[in-house]
Scaffold this motif. Structure first.
Motif, PDB file in Angstrom:
ATOM      1  N   ALA A 154       0.865  -1.463   0.395  1.00 36.52           N
ATOM      2  CA  ALA A 154       0.268  -0.013   0.064  1.00 36.52           C
ATOM      3  C   ALA A 154       0.468   1.097  -0.330  1.00 36.52           C
ATOM      4  CB  ALA A 154      -0.708   0.302   1.253  1.00 36.52           C
ATOM      5  N   HIS A 155       1.859   0.929   0.841  1.00 33.49           N
ATOM      6  CA  HIS A 155       3.027   2.107   0.574  1.00 33.49           C
ATOM      7  C   HIS A 155       3.733   2.652  -0.073  1.00 33.49           C
ATOM      8  CE1 HIS A 155       2.701   3.802   5.063  1.00 33.49           C
ATOM      9  NE2 HIS A 155       3.572   2.570   5.722  1.00 33.49           N
ATOM     10  N   ALA A 156       3.651   1.385  -1.114  1.00 38.94           N
ATOM     11  CA  ALA A 156       4.441   1.523  -2.760  1.00 38.94           C
ATOM     12  C   ALA A 156       3.626   2.054  -3.154  1.00 38.94           C
ATOM     13  CB  ALA A 156       4.999   0.445  -2.721  1.00 38.94           C
ATOM     14  N   LEU A 157       2.273   1.371  -3.901  1.00 42.75           N
ATOM     15  CA  LEU A 157       1.240   2.163  -4.665  1.00 42.75           C
ATOM     16  C   LEU A 157       1.088   3.982  -4.512  1.00 42.75           C
ATOM     17  CD1 LEU A 157      -0.886  -0.718  -4.496  1.00 42.75           C
ATOM     18  CD2 LEU A 157       0.249   0.215  -6.033  1.00 42.75           C
ATOM     19  N   LEU A 158       1.164   3.839  -3.266  1.00 43.24           N
ATOM     20  CA  LEU A 158       0.903   5.978  -2.932  1.00 43.24           C
ATOM     21  C   LEU A 158       2.019   6.180  -3.474  1.00 43.24           C
ATOM     22  CD1 LEU A 158      -0.827   5.608   0.814  1.00 43.24           C
ATOM     23  CD2 LEU A 158      -1.996   6.285  -1.384  1.00 43.24           C
ATOM     24  N   ALA A 159       3.357   5.430  -3.836  1.00 47.44           N
ATOM     25  CA  ALA A 159       4.689   6.094  -3.504  1.00 47.44           C
ATOM     26  C   ALA A 159       4.425   6.499  -5.469  1.00 47.44           C
ATOM     27  CB  ALA A 159       5.793   5.341  -3.237  1.00 47.44           C
ATOM     28  N   GLU A 160       3.435   4.940  -5.339  1.00 55.09           N
ATOM     29  CA  GLU A 160       3.970   4.955  -7.148  1.00 55.09           C
ATOM     30  C   GLU A 160       3.138   6.012  -7.622  1.00 55.09           C
ATOM     31  OE1 GLU A 160       3.203   1.810 -11.053  1.00 55.09           O
ATOM     32  OE2 GLU A 160       2.193   1.393  -9.015  1.00 55.09           O
ATOM     33  N   LEU A 161       1.841   6.708  -7.245  1.00 57.00           N
ATOM     34  CA  LEU A 161       1.013   7.533  -7.673  1.00 57.00           C
ATOM     35  C   LEU A 161       1.523   9.227  -6.891  1.00 57.00           C
ATOM     36  CD1 LEU A 161      -1.878   6.774  -9.333  1.00 57.00           C
ATOM     37  CD2 LEU A 161      -0.357   5.156  -8.223  1.00 57.00           C
ATOM     38  N   GLU A 162       2.614   9.064  -6.402  1.00 60.59           N
ATOM     39  CA  GLU A 162       3.010  10.284  -5.866  1.00 60.59           C
ATOM     40  C   GLU A 162       2.622  10.627  -5.324  1.00 60.59           C
ATOM     41  OE1 GLU A 162       4.555  12.973  -9.762  1.00 60.59           O
ATOM     42  OE2 GLU A 162       5.502  11.338  -9.895  1.00 60.59           O
TER      43      GLU A 162
END
Length: 285
Positions: A147-155
Motif C-alpha cells: 500500500a505504501h509503494a502504491l501511494l509512492a507510485e501515484l506520487e
C-alpha cells in the motif's frame, strides 16, 4: 448454479496470456449484449459488440444517458446482460462467481463509499480485502508495504497518514487509483474519475494515468469521461456510444474526428490535438 473457479493462464511476468502467446489476450468481450429494464421494458443498451485486449487503453464517450456506466457495470461484473454475452478475463458472466471475478478488476469512481476519517494508507489497504471498512487481520506487513509503494507510485506517499476526508479532490482520485491497484488487477475501470477536479488536480491525475500505462504494460484501462481534455496521451482507442448503441469504435485518431463527435453529441464539434492531448469545442450551428 455451479460456478467455475478463476484460474488464469499466466505469462512469465505474471500477466494473463493468450493461448500460445502469439496475440494479445482478450480482457473483455461483449457480443450482442443488451440491457433492458424489466419493469418498463426500456432499452438501456442495445446489441453492444466490443473487444478490449490486454495493454489497450480505451476511452468510452457519449452524451448523458448513452449507456456508458451500464457498459462499465457489465465489464466490472456488477450486473448481467439481458441478452447476449459478456466475457471478462476469460470467463463468461453467468458461469463464474461474480465476486471472485470482481476481485481481479480495479474500479475507480467518485461515487465510491470511503470512510472520511480513514487515512489514505488505510483506504488503499481496503483494496486488498475489497471492503469499505478495513479488515486489519488480513493485512500483513507485505500488504501494508505494498500500500505504501502504491501511494509512492501515484506520487502521494506524503498523504499516507492524512485523513481521506481532508484530502483534495485530485488527491482522493489518486488514492482511489492506488486502492484499485492493490489487488494487482488486469483491468482498471475509471468511471468519470475527473469529476469536479480543478485544472491542476486534473493534470496530476492525467500524468498519473499516463505513468501507469508506461510502467504497467499488461494493464488494460477503460475511462469514461465527457471531456477529451481529460484523456491521457496513452489512450489509443475510443468507443462512441449513442442512445445505447455503438456509434463507432477504433483507433483514437480515426474516431476522435469532427464528423464522429458531431454525430455522437448532436451538435457541431471541432476537434484538435496538441502534443498527444485532445481538445473538443462546439462549433457554430
Amino acid at each position: 448454479m455451479l460456478y467455475t473457479a478463476i484460474v488464469p493462464a499466466m505469462t512469465a511476468n505474471g500477466t494473463d496470456a493468450a493461448p500460445g502467446g502469439s496475440t494479445p489476450a482478450v480482457v473483455a468481450a461483449l457480443d450482442g449484449a443488451s440491457v433492458r429494464r424489466y419493469t418498463t421494458g426500456q432499452v438501456i443498451l442495445d446489441d453492444i459488440t466490443w473487444t478490449v485486449r490486454f495493454g489497450e487503453h480505451w476511452a468510452l464517450l457519449g452524451a448523458n444517458g448513452a449507456g456508458k456506466t451500464t457498459v462499465l457495470r457489465l465489464i466490472g461484473a456488477l450486473m448481467h446482460p439481458t441478452t447476449g454475452t459478456v466475457e471478462v478475463l476469460g470467463h463468461r458472466l453467468g458461469r463464474v462467481d461474480m465476486r471472485e471475478l470482481r476481485a481481479r478488476i480495479g474500479l475507480v469512481s467518485s461515487a465510491q463509499k470511503v470512510p472520511q476519517d480513514a487515512t489514505a494508507h488505510t483506504v488503499v489497504l481496503t483494496g486488498h480485502s475489497g471492503t469499505v471498512q478495513p479488515l486489519w487481520r488480513t493485512y500483513d506487513s507485505e500488504v501494508r508495504d505494498r500500500a505504501h509503494a502504491l501511494l509512492a507510485e501515484l506520487e502521494i506517499k506524503d498523504l499516507a497518514d492524512r485523513a481521506y476526508g481532508v484530502c483534495s479532490g485530485g488527491q482522493r482520485a489518486r488514492i482511489l487509483v492506488a486502492r484499485a491497484l492493490m489487488a494487482d488487477p488486469s483491468l482498471l475501470l475509471l468511471d468519470e474519475p475527473f469529476n469536479a477536479l480543478d485544472l491542476p488536480s486534473r493534470e496530476d491525475l492525467i500524468d498519473a494515468m499516463h505513468g501507469l500505462a508506461v510502467t504497467r504494460s499488461g494493464l488494460a484501462t477503460i475511462t469514461v469521461t465527457h471531456h477529451l481534455e481529460e484523456l491521457s496521451p496513452a489512450i489509443g482507442h475510443v468507443l462512441l456510444l449513442k442512445e445505447g448503441r455503438v456509434l463507432t469504435s477504433g483507433g483514437a485518431e480515426q474516431v476522435l474526428t469532427a464528423d464522429w463527435m458531431t454525430a455522437c453529441f448532436g451538435r457541431p464539434i471541432e476537434v484538435s490535438r496538441h502534443e498527444g492531448r485532445w481538445l473538443a469545442r462546439s462549433g457554430r450551428r
